[in-house]
Write an enzyme that holds these catalytic residues in place. Structure first.
Site, mmCIF file in Angstrom:
data_model
loop_
_atom_site.group_PDB
_atom_site.id
_atom_site.type_symbol
_atom_site.label_atom_id
_atom_site.label_comp_id
_atom_site.label_asym_id
_atom_site.label_seq_id
_atom_site.Cartn_x
_atom_site.Cartn_y
_atom_site.Cartn_z
ATOM 1 N N LYS A 246 -2.111 -2.123 20.114
ATOM 2 C CA LYS A 246 -2.234 -3.508 20.602
ATOM 3 C C LYS A 246 -2.748 -3.513 22.033
ATOM 4 O O LYS A 246 -2.115 -2.955 22.926
ATOM 5 C CB LYS A 246 -0.865 -4.201 20.530
ATOM 6 C CG LYS A 246 -0.815 -5.580 21.216
ATOM 7 C CD LYS A 246 0.583 -6.210 21.109
ATOM 8 C CE LYS A 246 0.675 -7.518 21.905
ATOM 9 N NZ LYS A 246 2.042 -8.112 21.881
ATOM 10 N N ASP A 251 -0.530 -11.485 28.280
ATOM 11 C CA ASP A 251 0.040 -12.365 27.255
ATOM 12 C C ASP A 251 0.777 -13.532 27.911
ATOM 13 O O ASP A 251 1.924 -13.401 28.328
ATOM 14 C CB ASP A 251 1.001 -11.548 26.367
ATOM 15 C CG ASP A 251 1.572 -12.375 25.225
ATOM 16 O OD1 ASP A 251 1.092 -13.504 25.001
ATOM 17 O OD2 ASP A 251 2.509 -11.867 24.557
ATOM 18 N N LYS A 258 5.012 -18.777 27.543
ATOM 19 C CA LYS A 258 6.237 -18.058 27.911
ATOM 20 C C LYS A 258 6.859 -18.692 29.147
ATOM 21 O O LYS A 258 6.135 -19.256 29.969
ATOM 22 C CB LYS A 258 5.887 -16.596 28.266
ATOM 23 C CG LYS A 258 5.534 -15.725 27.101
ATOM 24 C CD LYS A 258 5.249 -14.300 27.567
ATOM 25 C CE LYS A 258 4.916 -13.399 26.393
ATOM 26 N NZ LYS A 258 6.030 -13.186 25.453
ATOM 27 N N ASP A 269 1.026 -5.680 28.311
ATOM 28 C CA ASP A 269 1.055 -5.893 26.858
ATOM 29 C C ASP A 269 -0.055 -5.106 26.138
ATOM 30 O O ASP A 269 -0.365 -5.366 24.978
ATOM 31 C CB ASP A 269 0.940 -7.397 26.577
ATOM 32 C CG ASP A 269 1.624 -7.799 25.273
ATOM 33 O OD1 ASP A 269 2.407 -6.995 24.742
ATOM 34 O OD2 ASP A 269 1.357 -8.914 24.787
ATOM 35 N N ASP A 328 2.624 -17.142 20.551
ATOM 36 C CA ASP A 328 3.104 -15.988 21.312
ATOM 37 C C ASP A 328 3.319 -14.766 20.411
ATOM 38 O O ASP A 328 3.512 -13.661 20.896
ATOM 39 C CB ASP A 328 4.409 -16.365 22.033
ATOM 40 C CG ASP A 328 4.759 -15.393 23.144
ATOM 41 O OD1 ASP A 328 3.902 -14.552 23.495
ATOM 42 O OD2 ASP A 328 5.887 -15.477 23.662
ATOM 43 N N GLU A 330 1.205 -13.073 18.944
ATOM 44 C CA GLU A 330 -0.234 -12.790 18.834
ATOM 45 C C GLU A 330 -0.518 -11.324 18.500
ATOM 46 O O GLU A 330 -1.539 -11.014 17.892
ATOM 47 C CB GLU A 330 -0.952 -13.166 20.141
ATOM 48 C CG GLU A 330 -0.935 -12.106 21.267
ATOM 49 C CD GLU A 330 0.449 -11.771 21.802
ATOM 50 O OE1 GLU A 330 1.384 -12.552 21.554
ATOM 51 O OE2 GLU A 330 0.610 -10.720 22.447
ATOM 52 N N ARG A 332 0.829 -9.240 16.388
ATOM 53 C CA ARG A 332 0.751 -8.935 14.949
ATOM 54 C C ARG A 332 -0.554 -9.452 14.346
ATOM 55 O O ARG A 332 -1.024 -8.916 13.350
ATOM 56 C CB ARG A 332 1.988 -9.481 14.232
ATOM 57 C CG ARG A 332 2.127 -10.976 14.275
ATOM 58 C CD ARG A 332 3.522 -11.451 13.908
ATOM 59 N NE ARG A 332 4.494 -11.210 14.984
ATOM 60 C CZ ARG A 332 5.771 -11.570 14.922
ATOM 61 N NH1 ARG A 332 6.248 -12.160 13.848
ATOM 62 N NH2 ARG A 332 6.581 -11.333 15.936
#
Ligand code: BES
Ligand code: ZN
Ligand code: ZN
Length: 489
Positions: A246, A251, A258, A269, A328, A330, A332
């Protein structure tokens, strides 16, 4: 740092390091006393061999460090102790340092060299004050006094450290210094330097390929998403392993934004991407006999008029439609495209993804282990063993069918967020499972807690390059195990 094997330290080596462990401490101290003429009573009183304990002594012409390693030290503790010592004392140690590894297992050579090299890392990347050059790292010499010299272990320790140091810089870079393009050029340069193939698909190419979930996550960002494909074909390889990481360079959460308190940490991230970039680079440097594929879907997850909105239904590379109930979740989404792409284009024997995927895994395991999700007991065991050997630990969590119940969508094939406040790390793994086409040797590692952690060396959390040593060990074992050699079946 030049590393030499010696049977005796040279006279002008003014700094000596003696690692000690709790077992048989007094015998170790007696030997040190005889050799250095430090009084045994003082050594006995001062040195307890606690983990990373540093005791400094001076004789007329030497600076002597006794470095505690605790009881039954693991590779991780050895690396940490040497890193801490060098980090704290690097300005004082001079150009020539000796380490006594008499009676120590030969594989410590790698860990000592690795830890000492890592001690070089400075956290103040963007501080204006001039950096002072450290003589030892510039043109210095490390003398290793060992019974059994192994130059390949020195090389391994150095190679891994060099990659880790550059990954620390990448992980700790803030988002105004790190975009998907930064990750892409890191991969390109590495591929050129170490001789493996790298292709980068820009957003136009992602569109024609059908990497729609990646594009959906990236549509609210000024920097365009990129899809990085790396391929290292080691000589004598019998196994094909695909790694997917990833690469979210920041993020914000997207429209499901968030809270601001810890949002700055979301520059990290891309820890999964860092692990994949690092593992492939190290495999190439060490010329491991493996066919290794590295896939990094990379993007920002930002807030903008073009951002995807909660409830949007998006397409994916696999052709499945996804209802995005939380923007959020995102990671996956982009991993789904990465995994499907790896399967369709490379048919790997083993498929592993790594991602800073959920806060839930941190609530479950804290910062000391990553979550391991797999339906293969065999792969689970191999990864867990590699985790124990490297100190980059893994803990397996279940993937029972019931955990997928909340991923059903009324209007699309699946939704990305379960909507329930519990077991989110498992739900995320169940989501990914929908995109691995029942592959029998797939594992998902949730590294949200381990990719960015406390180091003792910095006031705040920082990048760890978690996964590089783990994957290197896993691949090394895989290429050794005759049971995994397909040519013998
Ligand atoms: N990048 C985060 C996960 C994360 C959290 C990494 C803390 C490192 C530290 C991920 O994209 C995310 O936001 N996950 C959500 C998932 C939820 C919406 C199902 C989370 O964990 O809250
Ligand atoms: Zn997120
Ligand atoms: Zn994320």
């Amino acid at each position: 740092m030049n590393v030499l094997s010696v049977s005796q330290f040279s006279d002008d080596t003014r700094t000596l390091i003696y690692p000690v462990q709790k077992e048989n401490l007094s015998a170790q101290l007696t030997a040190i006393a005889e050799e250095t003429s430090l009084p045994i009573a003082i050594l006995d009183a001062e040195v307890k061999a606690e983990k990373s304990e540093i005791t400094t002594f001076f004789t007329t012409d030497k600076r002597i460090y006794i470095l505690g390693l605790g009881a039954e030290p693991t590779s991780h503790q050895i690396i940490k102790a040497f890193r801490t010592l060098l980090f704290k004392h690097k300005a004082k140690v001079g150009t020539q340092v000796g380490v006594s590894l008499k009676n120590c297992p030969v594989d410590w050579i790698e860990f000592v060299v690795n830890g000492m090299e890592l001690g070089k890392y400075e956290f103040g990347l963007y501080k204006t004050e001039p950096k002072t050059a450290i003589p030892l790292f510039e043109n210095g010499t490390l003398e290793l006094r060992t019974d059994d010299f192994k130059s390949e272990l020195i090389e391994k320790g150095k190679h891994i450290a060099d990659t880790q140091l550059r990954l620390f810089t990448l992980l700790n870079a803030p988002s105004n210094f790190k975009t998907p393009q930064t990750l892409a050029s890191w991969a390109m340069h590495s591929g050129e330097k170490y001789g493996y193939k790298v292709r980068v698909f820009d957003s136009g190419e992602c569109q024609s390929l059908g990497l729609f979930a990646l594009l959906a996550v990236g549509q609210g960002s000024k920097s365009e998403p990129e899809f990085i494909v790396m391929e290292y074909q080691g000589e004598g390889a019998t196994q094909k392993v695909a790694l997917v990481g990833k690469g979210v360079t920041f993020d914000t959460g997207g429209i499901s934004i968030k809270p601001s308190e810890n949002m700055h940490l979301m520059k990290s991230d891309m820890g999964g991407a860092a692990a994949v970039l690092g593992a492939i680079e190290v495999a190439a440097k060490l010329k491991l006999p493996i066919h290794l594929i590295g896939i990094v879907p990379t993007t920002e997850n930002s807030v903008d008029g073009d951002s995807m909105k909660p409830g949007d239904v998006i397409q994916s590379y696999a052709g499945k439609t996804i209802e995005v109930t939380d923007t959020d979740a995102e990671g996956r989404l982009i991993l789904a495209d990465g995994l499907s792409y790896a399967l369709k284009n490379f048919q790997p024997d083993v498929l592993i993804d790594l991602a800073t995927l959920t806060g839930s895994i941190i609530r479950t395991l804290g910062y000391h282990a990553a979550g391991l999700f797999t339906t293969s007991n065999e792969l689970g065991k191999q990864l867990k063993r590699a985790g124990e050997r490297t100190g980059e630990r893994l803990w397996r969590l279940p993937m029972w069918e019931e955990y997928a119940d909340h991923l059903k969508s009324d209007i699309a094939d699946v939704r990305n967020f379960s909507g329930v406040p519990h077991s989110q790390a498992i739900a995320a793994a169940k989501f990914l499972e929908l995109f691995v086409e029942n592959h029998t040797s797939w594992a998902h590692l949730d590294i949200a807690g381990t990719a960015y952690g406390d180091t003792d060396l910095a006031p705040q959390r920082a990048g760890t390059a978690y996964g590089v040593r783990l994957l290197t060990e896993f691949i090394t074992q895989l290429t050794k195990d005759p049971a995994n050699d397909k040519s013998q079946h």
